[in-house]
Scaffold this active site. Structure first.
Site, PDB file in Angstrom:
ATOM      1  N   LYS A 291       0.837  -1.212   0.000  1.00  0.00           N
ATOM      2  CA  LYS A 291       0.000   0.000   0.000  1.00  0.00           C
ATOM      3  C   LYS A 291       0.869   1.259   0.000  1.00  0.00           C
ATOM      4  CE  LYS A 291      -1.810  -1.032   4.003  1.00  0.00           C
ATOM      5  NZ  LYS A 291      -1.056  -2.263   4.340  1.00  0.00           N
TER       6      LYS A 291
ATOM      7  N   ARG B 284      -9.249   0.959   9.293  1.00  0.00           N
ATOM      8  CA  ARG B 284      -8.777  -0.385   9.596  1.00  0.00           C
ATOM      9  C   ARG B 284      -9.770  -1.178  10.430  1.00  0.00           C
ATOM     10  NH1 ARG B 284      -2.935   0.557   9.124  1.00  0.00           N
ATOM     11  NH2 ARG B 284      -1.807  -1.304   9.708  1.00  0.00           N
TER      12      ARG B 284
ATOM     13  N   ARG C 194      12.228  -6.085   5.347  1.00  0.00           N
ATOM     14  CA  ARG C 194      12.127  -4.667   4.958  1.00  0.00           C
ATOM     15  C   ARG C 194      13.126  -3.807   5.733  1.00  0.00           C
ATOM     16  NH1 ARG C 194       6.403  -1.717   5.277  1.00  0.00           N
ATOM     17  NH2 ARG C 194       6.433  -2.573   7.384  1.00  0.00           N
TER      18      ARG C 194
ATOM     19  N   ARG D 110      11.937  -1.498  11.100  1.00  0.00           N
ATOM     20  CA  ARG D 110      10.842  -1.056  11.967  1.00  0.00           C
ATOM     21  C   ARG D 110      10.697  -1.992  13.155  1.00  0.00           C
ATOM     22  NH1 ARG D 110       5.664   0.408   8.202  1.00  0.00           N
ATOM     23  NH2 ARG D 110       4.651  -0.756   9.867  1.00  0.00           N
TER      24      ARG D 110
ATOM     25  N   ARG E  12       0.380  -8.851  13.640  1.00  0.00           N
ATOM     26  CA  ARG E  12      -0.271  -7.848  12.779  1.00  0.00           C
ATOM     27  C   ARG E  12      -1.167  -8.533  11.745  1.00  0.00           C
ATOM     28  NH1 ARG E  12       4.897  -4.954  10.716  1.00  0.00           N
ATOM     29  NH2 ARG E  12       3.501  -3.837   9.301  1.00  0.00           N
TER      30      ARG E  12
END
Ligand code: AP5
Length: 216
Positions: free
Chosen positions: A13, A88, A127, A160, A171
């Site tokens: 996204k 969300r 990531r 992160r 998550r």
């Protein structure tokens, strides 16, 4: 152009919203980025969000809705926007409806990026993000030319805090239970367009562009 980019963590996204928002001249409104900025600045919002964020839980709806209410009233959002990471939950989606009605606006489309769970875990745990410009890399599939440094601006890359494997799995569970019901919510209103998010980034972008503007 008033769009929502919807999908599980790691679906791409942010990668797509960042480029398409520039292309279309509208702001990318990413609640995750807003929370990370608040945490980095040590604001009361950042302090409140941190305990939820660090374990991959959702920040309470009323906190997020307050944030979005303020952001949508900023002059640049009058031209349109891409919402990335909001709404969300169903209460957030209902609050967005009320906010847009107050502003005399409506949504044009909700673009959903679908990606297999094993690929989401691979993307998120590998990531790395540039601390200066926010560009993302992947340790295996998109490594930077120089270890630990951003190709674009030379900024330091970091992982992160919520991209560790256990938090990523949490998550994904949170997404399934609290966010996935939004697909039926927006499908029922004829707003949902689905894009396969697992191809090359440029190909996904072309599909998202079409889904955002093509016939419903
Ligand atoms: P947030 O920052 O919104 O995280 P997220 O939704 O979990 O999304 P990500 O940023 O992890 O994924 P993405 O889909 O943007 O993927 P990306 O493009 O980076 O939220 C974080 C936290 O904040 C939440 O857990 C919660 O605590 C809180 N929060 C935020 N909003 C909230 C809300 N509304 N309500 C309550 N709490 C909220 O891509 C991922 C990786 O894949 C990158 O490395 C990228 O380079 C790579 N990649 C992208 N596309 C491709 C592709 N096509 N092929 C290969 N690799 C790709």
């Amino acid at each position: 152009m008033r769009l929502i980019f919807l999908g599980p963590p790691g679906a791409g996204k942010g990668t797509q919203a960042r480029e398409l928002a520039l292309e279309w001249g509208v702001p990318q409104i990413a609640t995750g980025d807003m929370l990370r900025d608040a945490m980095a600045a040590g604001t009361p919002l950042g302090a409140e969000a941190k305990s939820y964020y660090d374990r991959g839980a959702l920040v309470p709806d009323e906190v997020i809705v307050r944030l979005i209410r303020e952001r949508l009233r900023a002059p640049d959002a009058g031209r349109g926007f891409i919402l990335d990471g909001f709404p969300r939950t169903l209460p957030q989606a209902e609050a967005l409806d009320r906010l847009l009605a107050e502003l005399g606006q409506s949504l044009d489309r909700v673009v959903y990026f679908g990606v297999a769970e094993s690929e989401l875990v691979r993307r998120l745990t590998g990531r790395r993000v540039c601390r200066s410009c926010g560009r993302t890399f992947h340790v295996v599939s998109a490594p930077p030319a120089r270890d630990g440094a951003c190709d674009r601006c030379g900024g330091a890359l970091y992982q992160r805090v919520d991209d560790g494997e256990d938090t990523v799995r949490n998550r994904l569970r949170v997404y399934e239970s609290q966010t996935a019901p939004l697909l039926a919510f927006y499908e029922g209103r004829g707003l949902l367009a689905r894009v396969a998010g697992d191809g090359p980034i440029d190909g996904v972008r072309a599909d998202a562009r079409k889904a955002a503007g093509g016939p419903r």
